[in-house]
Write a protein that holds these residues in place. Structure first.
Motif, PDB file in Angstrom:
ATOM      1  N   LEU A 276       0.843  -1.335  -0.099  1.00  0.00           N
ATOM      2  CA  LEU A 276      -0.321  -0.127  -0.079  1.00  0.00           C
ATOM      3  C   LEU A 276       0.520   1.431  -0.453  1.00  0.00           C
ATOM      4  N   ASP A 277       2.152   0.878   0.905  1.00  0.00           N
ATOM      5  CA  ASP A 277       3.104   2.114   1.049  1.00  0.00           C
ATOM      6  C   ASP A 277       3.493   2.084  -0.388  1.00  0.00           C
ATOM      7  N   VAL A 278       3.582   2.050  -1.221  1.00  0.00           N
ATOM      8  CA  VAL A 278       4.760   1.246  -2.550  1.00  0.00           C
ATOM      9  C   VAL A 278       3.973   2.304  -4.215  1.00  0.00           C
ATOM     10  N   ILE A 279       2.936   1.085  -3.486  1.00  0.00           N
ATOM     11  CA  ILE A 279       1.216   2.330  -4.333  1.00  0.00           C
ATOM     12  C   ILE A 279       1.083   3.740  -4.134  1.00  0.00           C
ATOM     13  N   SER A 280       1.253   4.498  -2.657  1.00  0.00           N
ATOM     14  CA  SER A 280       0.366   5.646  -2.644  1.00  0.00           C
ATOM     15  C   SER A 280       1.510   6.409  -2.985  1.00  0.00           C
ATOM     16  N   THR A 281       2.653   5.589  -3.062  1.00  0.00           N
ATOM     17  CA  THR A 281       4.391   6.644  -3.701  1.00  0.00           C
ATOM     18  C   THR A 281       3.454   6.853  -4.586  1.00  0.00           C
ATOM     19  N   ALA A 282       3.862   5.926  -5.495  1.00  0.00           N
ATOM     20  CA  ALA A 282       3.408   5.594  -7.335  1.00  0.00           C
ATOM     21  C   ALA A 282       2.475   6.593  -7.778  1.00  0.00           C
ATOM     22  N   LEU A 283       1.572   6.632  -6.995  1.00  0.00           N
ATOM     23  CA  LEU A 283       0.406   7.460  -7.439  1.00  0.00           C
ATOM     24  C   LEU A 283       0.923   9.082  -7.108  1.00  0.00           C
ATOM     25  N   LEU A 284       1.408   9.606  -5.730  1.00  0.00           N
ATOM     26  CA  LEU A 284       1.917  10.962  -5.314  1.00  0.00           C
ATOM     27  C   LEU A 284       2.159  11.566  -6.053  1.00  0.00           C
ATOM     28  N   ASN A 285       3.334  10.515  -6.624  1.00  0.00           N
ATOM     29  CA  ASN A 285       4.982  11.185  -7.576  1.00  0.00           C
ATOM     30  C   ASN A 285       4.109  10.669  -8.634  1.00  0.00           C
ATOM     31  N   GLN A 286       4.346   9.525  -9.997  1.00  0.00           N
ATOM     32  CA  GLN A 286       3.516   9.649 -10.738  1.00  0.00           C
ATOM     33  C   GLN A 286       2.250   9.840 -11.157  1.00  0.00           C
ATOM     34  N   GLY A 287       1.633   9.399 -10.793  1.00  0.00           N
ATOM     35  CA  GLY A 287       0.549   9.084 -11.311  1.00  0.00           C
ATOM     36  C   GLY A 287       0.061   8.247 -11.265  1.00  0.00           C
ATOM     37  N   TYR A 288       0.676   6.834 -11.374  1.00  0.00           N
ATOM     38  CA  TYR A 288       0.464   5.548 -11.698  1.00  0.00           C
ATOM     39  C   TYR A 288       1.098   4.572 -11.984  1.00  0.00           C
ATOM     40  N   ILE A 289       1.176   3.055 -11.149  1.00  0.00           N
ATOM     41  CA  ILE A 289       1.270   2.532 -11.198  1.00  0.00           C
ATOM     42  C   ILE A 289       1.029   1.490 -11.608  1.00  0.00           C
ATOM     43  N   VAL A 290       2.094  -0.119 -12.047  1.00  0.00           N
ATOM     44  CA  VAL A 290       1.952  -1.060 -12.912  1.00  0.00           C
ATOM     45  C   VAL A 290       2.857  -2.101 -11.778  1.00  0.00           C
ATOM     46  N   LEU A 291       1.507  -3.019 -12.055  1.00  0.00           N
ATOM     47  CA  LEU A 291       2.052  -3.967 -10.422  1.00  0.00           C
ATOM     48  C   LEU A 291       1.723  -5.614 -11.173  1.00  0.00           C
TER      49      LEU A 291
ATOM     50  N   SER B 220      -7.266   8.946 -13.113  1.00  0.00           N
ATOM     51  CA  SER B 220      -8.308   9.464 -13.912  1.00  0.00           C
ATOM     52  C   SER B 220      -8.476  10.301 -14.963  1.00  0.00           C
ATOM     53  N   GLU B 221      -8.323  11.283 -14.343  1.00  0.00           N
ATOM     54  CA  GLU B 221      -7.748  13.165 -14.968  1.00  0.00           C
ATOM     55  C   GLU B 221      -7.009  12.872 -15.585  1.00  0.00           C
ATOM     56  N   ARG B 222      -6.199  12.252 -15.348  1.00  0.00           N
ATOM     57  CA  ARG B 222      -4.430  13.057 -15.735  1.00  0.00           C
ATOM     58  C   ARG B 222      -4.340  12.152 -17.465  1.00  0.00           C
ATOM     59  N   PHE B 223      -4.343  11.398 -17.344  1.00  0.00           N
ATOM     60  CA  PHE B 223      -3.452  10.327 -18.562  1.00  0.00           C
ATOM     61  C   PHE B 223      -4.847   9.806 -19.479  1.00  0.00           C
ATOM     62  N   PRO B 224      -4.598  10.455 -20.368  1.00  0.00           N
ATOM     63  CA  PRO B 224      -5.163  10.416 -21.961  1.00  0.00           C
ATOM     64  C   PRO B 224      -4.549   8.757 -22.408  1.00  0.00           C
ATOM     65  N   HIS B 225      -5.421   8.097 -22.798  1.00  0.00           N
ATOM     66  CA  HIS B 225      -4.956   6.663 -22.540  1.00  0.00           C
ATOM     67  C   HIS B 225      -5.612   6.464 -24.008  1.00  0.00           C
ATOM     68  N   GLU B 226      -5.293   5.020 -24.671  1.00  0.00           N
ATOM     69  CA  GLU B 226      -5.817   4.353 -25.612  1.00  0.00           C
ATOM     70  C   GLU B 226      -5.447   2.712 -25.376  1.00  0.00           C
ATOM     71  N   VAL B 227      -6.048   1.860 -26.183  1.00  0.00           N
ATOM     72  CA  VAL B 227      -6.022  -0.038 -26.594  1.00  0.00           C
ATOM     73  C   VAL B 227      -5.681  -0.106 -27.840  1.00  0.00           C
ATOM     74  N   LEU B 228      -4.113  -0.568 -27.949  1.00  0.00           N
ATOM     75  CA  LEU B 228      -4.281  -1.013 -29.932  1.00  0.00           C
ATOM     76  C   LEU B 228      -5.310  -2.142 -29.931  1.00  0.00           C
ATOM     77  N   THR B 229      -4.645  -2.185 -31.024  1.00  0.00           N
ATOM     78  CA  THR B 229      -5.553  -3.209 -31.801  1.00  0.00           C
ATOM     79  C   THR B 229      -5.554  -4.764 -31.374  1.00  0.00           C
ATOM     80  N   ALA B 230      -6.848  -5.153 -30.928  1.00  0.00           N
ATOM     81  CA  ALA B 230      -6.279  -6.959 -30.606  1.00  0.00           C
ATOM     82  C   ALA B 230      -5.942  -7.378 -31.662  1.00  0.00           C
ATOM     83  N   ARG B 231      -5.534  -8.508 -31.533  1.00  0.00           N
ATOM     84  CA  ARG B 231      -5.111  -9.967 -32.520  1.00  0.00           C
ATOM     85  C   ARG B 231      -5.476 -10.716 -32.091  1.00  0.00           C
ATOM     86  N   ARG B 232      -6.112 -11.019 -30.920  1.00  0.00           N
ATOM     87  CA  ARG B 232      -6.478 -12.367 -29.873  1.00  0.00           C
ATOM     88  C   ARG B 232      -7.220 -12.158 -28.877  1.00  0.00           C
TER      89      ARG B 232
END
Length: 204
Positions: free
Chosen positions: A13-28, A181-193
């Motif tokens: 929870l500390d790792v997630i919170s720090t990432a959201l505070l510093n960069q706004g996202y995290i990939v786990l 949610s407010e900070r990061f525009p995003h897209e999903v590239l075309t899936a091939r499966r």
């Protein structure tokens, strides 16, 4: 109120919170217990094609179907199964843990299974717009085994300029992405499966 069954360690929870505070996202990676994620994967695959609905853009009365923007299908988790309820216990623990650290005021959580058939995509968009304050934190849990680069379907996070790519994320089983949610525009590239995810939003 304590976290449900202490499902998240204080350290993560500390790792997630720090990432959201510093960069706004995290990939786990390997975010949740493998047994639970395997059950969620099975559940997603068992949902019938008829139960999935064509995903729309916009909210409420402003919703429209626009296949030039989005071609995935969704299934809202309105009456959660035992498996989905187990996942929701983790999101509740996360909600409480982040509120106690970041004072985000997260009140509830909504989620849906999303299915991208081969050829499906979701062009550049935002989950929430500045000032709307409805969706605060977006989450995506991937449910795809042995996903290869050529399979497409990557999530691309952009900076606010909608041009600079910050992260390209492979939709591999048990990878959890969290972003403001407010900070990061995003897209999903075309899936091939066929590509499954469990996508949700913490709201105020």
């Amino acid at each position: 109120m304590p976290l449900p069954n202490n499902l998240w360690s204080e350290e993560i929870l500390d790792v997630i919170s720090t990432a959201l505070l510093n960069q706004g996202y995290i990939v786990l990676e390997h975010a949740l217990p493998a047994e639970l994620v395997n059950r969620l994967q099975i559940e997603a695959n068992k949902i019938s094609d008829e139960a999935f609905a064509q995903a729309a853009i916009g909210r409420g009365p402003d919703q429209i179907n626009d296949t030039s923007v989005r071609t995935d299908s969704i299934y809202w988790v309105n009456e959660p199964s035992e498996t989905a309820s187990s996942y929701l216990a983790y999101t509740e623990g996360l909600r409480q843990g982040l509120n106690s650290r970041l004072f985000l005021g997260l009140f509830d959580y909504e989620c849906q299974y999303a299915c991208y058939a081969p050829g499906a995509f979701y062009k550049l968009h935002s989950d929430s717009f500045p000032g709307r304050r409805n969706r605060i934190l977006s989450s995506v849990l991937y449910l795809n085994t042995d996903w290869q680069p050529d399979d497409g379907g990557q999530l691309v996070l952009y900076a606010a300029d909608e041009v600079s790519q910050l992260e390209i994320i492979r939709p591999q089983l048990n990878t959890l992405v969290l972003f403001l949610s407010e900070r990061f525009p995003h897209e999903v590239l075309t899936a091939r499966r066929t590509r499954y995810s469990l996508t949700g939003w913490f709201r105020v």
